[in-house]
Design a protein around this motif. Structure first.
Motif, PDB file in Angstrom:
ATOM      1  N   PRO A 238     -65.797 -26.508  25.098  1.00  0.00           N
ATOM      2  CA  PRO A 238     -65.483 -25.080  25.246  1.00  0.00           C
ATOM      3  C   PRO A 238     -64.620 -24.570  24.106  1.00  0.00           C
ATOM      4  O   PRO A 238     -63.721 -25.261  23.625  1.00  0.00           O
ATOM      5  N   GLU A 239     -64.907 -23.346  23.673  1.00  0.00           N
ATOM      6  CA  GLU A 239     -64.157 -22.761  22.564  1.00  0.00           C
ATOM      7  C   GLU A 239     -62.670 -22.649  22.894  1.00  0.00           C
ATOM      8  O   GLU A 239     -61.821 -22.697  22.006  1.00  0.00           O
ATOM      9  N   ILE A 240     -62.360 -22.502  24.166  1.00  0.00           N
ATOM     10  CA  ILE A 240     -60.962 -22.324  24.579  1.00  0.00           C
ATOM     11  C   ILE A 240     -60.166 -23.614  24.403  1.00  0.00           C
ATOM     12  O   ILE A 240     -58.942 -23.582  24.246  1.00  0.00           O
ATOM     13  N   LEU A 241     -60.839 -24.748  24.402  1.00  0.00           N
ATOM     14  CA  LEU A 241     -60.164 -26.045  24.473  1.00  0.00           C
ATOM     15  C   LEU A 241     -59.096 -26.207  23.395  1.00  0.00           C
ATOM     16  O   LEU A 241     -57.965 -26.602  23.672  1.00  0.00           O
ATOM     17  N   GLY A 242     -59.442 -25.893  22.157  1.00  0.00           N
ATOM     18  CA  GLY A 242     -58.488 -26.067  21.064  1.00  0.00           C
ATOM     19  C   GLY A 242     -57.353 -25.066  21.081  1.00  0.00           C
ATOM     20  O   GLY A 242     -56.336 -25.265  20.411  1.00  0.00           O
ATOM     21  N   ALA A 243     -57.521 -23.983  21.846  1.00  0.00           N
ATOM     22  CA  ALA A 243     -56.483 -22.949  21.884  1.00  0.00           C
ATOM     23  C   ALA A 243     -55.502 -23.151  23.024  1.00  0.00           C
ATOM     24  O   ALA A 243     -54.536 -22.389  23.137  1.00  0.00           O
ATOM     25  N   ILE A 244     -55.714 -24.160  23.873  1.00  0.00           N
ATOM     26  CA  ILE A 244     -54.850 -24.344  25.038  1.00  0.00           C
ATOM     27  C   ILE A 244     -53.366 -24.477  24.651  1.00  0.00           C
ATOM     28  O   ILE A 244     -52.507 -23.867  25.302  1.00  0.00           O
ATOM     29  N   PRO A 245     -52.990 -25.248  23.596  1.00  0.00           N
ATOM     30  CA  PRO A 245     -51.568 -25.289  23.228  1.00  0.00           C
ATOM     31  C   PRO A 245     -50.998 -23.911  22.883  1.00  0.00           C
ATOM     32  O   PRO A 245     -49.877 -23.585  23.274  1.00  0.00           O
ATOM     33  N   TRP A 246     -51.775 -23.088  22.169  1.00  0.00           N
ATOM     34  CA  TRP A 246     -51.299 -21.748  21.827  1.00  0.00           C
ATOM     35  C   TRP A 246     -51.188 -20.886  23.085  1.00  0.00           C
ATOM     36  O   TRP A 246     -50.255 -20.080  23.215  1.00  0.00           O
ATOM     37  N   ILE A 247     -52.155 -21.025  23.974  1.00  0.00           N
ATOM     38  CA  ILE A 247     -52.104 -20.247  25.215  1.00  0.00           C
ATOM     39  C   ILE A 247     -50.855 -20.603  26.010  1.00  0.00           C
ATOM     40  O   ILE A 247     -50.155 -19.734  26.540  1.00  0.00           O
ATOM     41  N   LYS A 248     -50.547 -21.908  26.083  1.00  0.00           N
ATOM     42  CA  LYS A 248     -49.363 -22.342  26.832  1.00  0.00           C
ATOM     43  C   LYS A 248     -48.077 -21.861  26.169  1.00  0.00           C
ATOM     44  O   LYS A 248     -47.120 -21.474  26.854  1.00  0.00           O
ATOM     45  N   ASN A 249     -48.028 -21.891  24.833  1.00  0.00           N
ATOM     46  CA  ASN A 249     -46.848 -21.370  24.144  1.00  0.00           C
ATOM     47  C   ASN A 249     -46.689 -19.872  24.402  1.00  0.00           C
ATOM     48  O   ASN A 249     -45.585 -19.376  24.641  1.00  0.00           O
ATOM     49  N   SER A 250     -47.820 -19.160  24.357  1.00  0.00           N
ATOM     50  CA  SER A 250     -47.792 -17.727  24.629  1.00  0.00           C
ATOM     51  C   SER A 250     -47.325 -17.444  26.047  1.00  0.00           C
ATOM     52  O   SER A 250     -46.626 -16.457  26.293  1.00  0.00           O
ATOM     53  N   THR A 251     -47.677 -18.316  26.982  1.00  0.00           N
ATOM     54  CA  THR A 251     -47.265 -18.153  28.378  1.00  0.00           C
ATOM     55  C   THR A 251     -45.792 -18.484  28.563  1.00  0.00           C
ATOM     56  O   THR A 251     -45.097 -17.862  29.375  1.00  0.00           O
ATOM     57  N   ALA A 252     -45.289 -19.470  27.807  1.00  0.00           N
ATOM     58  CA  ALA A 252     -43.919 -19.958  28.012  1.00  0.00           C
ATOM     59  C   ALA A 252     -42.864 -18.982  27.528  1.00  0.00           C
ATOM     60  O   ALA A 252     -41.788 -18.879  28.129  1.00  0.00           O
ATOM     61  N   ILE A 253     -43.144 -18.249  26.454  1.00  0.00           N
ATOM     62  CA  ILE A 253     -42.111 -17.412  25.851  1.00  0.00           C
ATOM     63  C   ILE A 253     -41.624 -16.313  26.798  1.00  0.00           C
ATOM     64  O   ILE A 253     -40.412 -16.085  26.906  1.00  0.00           O
ATOM     65  N   PRO A 254     -42.491 -15.612  27.521  1.00  0.00           N
ATOM     66  CA  PRO A 254     -41.964 -14.646  28.502  1.00  0.00           C
ATOM     67  C   PRO A 254     -41.064 -15.301  29.546  1.00  0.00           C
ATOM     68  O   PRO A 254     -40.096 -14.677  30.005  1.00  0.00           O
ATOM     69  N   LYS A 255     -41.349 -16.553  29.915  1.00  0.00           N
ATOM     70  CA  LYS A 255     -40.490 -17.253  30.875  1.00  0.00           C
ATOM     71  C   LYS A 255     -39.094 -17.474  30.283  1.00  0.00           C
ATOM     72  O   LYS A 255     -38.080 -17.324  30.973  1.00  0.00           O
TER      73      LYS A 255
END
Length: 458
Positions: A238-255
């Motif tokens: 899946p194209e999303i697979l390689g972006a998972i670390p960036w997605i998680k970083n993007s999710t963590a910063i608002p927290k």
């Protein structure tokens, strides 16, 4: 917001009533967890697992790629909306029936009305099915649908497909019958459906893969469509697979920013722990396993959480005066170079504004990386640079390029099960597709046809 928050594989933020504490795993092997969990799609076929008389091919090294995507996408602030936007841009004005025509120069689509096909489609809520299969395609690039044969197949009259029904990628896996002398790249012949997240084999049912040459051979079969990835023999990467670390970083910063805002706190301590320390803990955990018990990285995650929470307690509050944390500090030689290995606990200079700005810059880069991985222009996702909307001209060009390059391939995969069923049932070249409107530039529109002068339709 008290407690320990995992930002990524090596960074944690701990917050309590007295302060915030930033933990970091440093040194060689700091990303070992990522390496252990790194996906190798080309090798998934070599990791086949037993399921009764069958073997199934795991969707991921740990058979959890669909769940990884679910866990990464839905907590994020923009990823779900981008995915939904892609579905909207694909379906646009909705599905319609058409036939292809050629005039010697171009291929065109001619809309048609066929009462029998339309009735068959409406009997199975086909529009909602198409929305569902579009979501499956944009998340995992693979689609599975139940194909139910009608009753006529049992009484000798003309049989066909009574209905189709999409299946979530979290609940199916490719399979084949156990082969003693298995050759390389065994072709999947079946699909197992059930609870794969919890590996409950008592919920698993096995179905043959749909054969378009013999569409009514089985009472129930599963139509499988996949957009192949280079070098990956099964499923898709899946194209999303390689972006998972960036997605998680993007999710963590608002927290992180929420923790600072809600608690009116600055991060007081930066605690660095050596990767070698956790590697030693991993070895101890493996050595303490009982007979038949298998090691998982969650065991180390739980231990790490427990240790970091205890350290947070030691560092916080007047009640902990007199308590201390001790750890051996050693120097090791790696490749002729001295490397220090030990915990470091350093106070952070209170420059909260600089820290927040740095986090916001990381967040912006994370959002851009998520957009790039999802393959959608920022003008179409309503995520412009610095939060500003893109111009109408840029949005128009982005839409035109999207319609020309990103719609047809997705439409083929999303509609394939229904189109194969239509061909099997009605022996026709009529297909189902999605109706799109080509928007003309504003200067080419008459004043009366512009959006601001249109009366709303109720």
């Amino acid at each position: 917001m008290n407690g320990l928050t995992r930002i990524n594989a090596k960074d944690y933020l701990s917050v309590n009533e007295t302060g915030a504490y930033y933990f970091e795993v440093t040194g060689r092997g700091a990303t070992k967890e990522n390496q252990l969990n790194a996906e190798t799609p080309a090798e998934w076929g070599d990791l086949a697992m037993a399921a009764g008389d069958y073997e199934f091919i795991p969707f991921g090294n740990n058979d959890d790629v669909p769940n990884q995507i679910v866990d990464a996408v839905y907590p994020n602030h923009i990823a779900p909306r981008i995915q939904n936007r892609k579905i909207e841009l694909l379906i646009e004005q909705g599905p319609y029936l058409y036939q292809e025509e050629a005039d010697g120069t171009n291929f065109t689509r001619k809309p048609v009305i066929d009462a029998a096909i339309k009735q068959w489609l409406e009997e199975q809520n086909y529009q909602e099915q198409l929305h569902c299969t579009a979501g499956e395609y944009f998340h995992v690039n693979a689609i599975a649908n139940f194909m139910f044969r009608n009753r006529a197949g049992r009484i000798g009259s003309r049989s066909g497909i009574a209905k189709t029904e999409p299946i979530s990628a979290t609940n199916w896996r490719l399979a084949y019958k156990k082969t003693p002398n298995k050759k390389y790249l065994v072709k999947p012949t079946h699909i197992i459906v059930g609870d794969f997240k919890n590996k409950k084999q008592d919920t698993w049912d096995v179905y043959p893969i749909y054969d378009p040459l013999e569409p009514t051979k089985y009472p129930i079969s599963i139509h499988y469509t996949v957009r192949r990835s280079f070098g990956v023999p099964y499923y898709s990467a899946p194209e999303i697979l390689g972006a998972i670390p960036w997605i998680k970083n993007s999710t963590a910063i608002p927290k992180i920013l929420t923790a600072l805002t809600e608690n009116s706190l600055n991060i007081k301590w930066h605690i660095q722990s050596p990767a070698a320390y956790w590697e030693e803990k991993r070895k101890i955990l493996k050595g303490n396993l009982k007979d038949g018990e298998k090691y998982s990285e969650k065991m180390l995650d739980d231990l790490r959480d427990e240790i970091l929470k205890k350290l947070t307690q030691v560092l916080s509050g007047v009640d902990n005066v007199g308590k201390f944390w001790h750890n051996p500090y050693v120097v090791t030689l790696i490749g002729g170079t001295a490397h220090e290995q030990g915990w470091r606990i350093e106070p952070i200079e209170q420059k909260i504004l600089d820290y927040v700005r740095a986090q916001l810059e990381i967040a912006q880069q994370g959002d851009r990386s998520v957009l790039a991985a999802f393959g959608l222009h920022s003008a179409l996702a309503n995520v412009g640079a610095d939060g500003k909307s893109d111009s109408g001209a840029e949005q128009l060009y982005a839409l035109t390029n999207h319609q020309r390059t990103s719609v047809m391939l997705a439409e083929y995969y999303v509609t394939k099960a229904l189109n194969d069923a239509i061909k099997a049932n009605f022996n026709t070249d009529i297909k189902i597709g999605f109706w799109h409107i080509n928007v003309a530039p504003l200067q080419e529109q008459t004043p009366g046809s512009r959006a601001k002068n249109q009366n709303p339709t109720i």
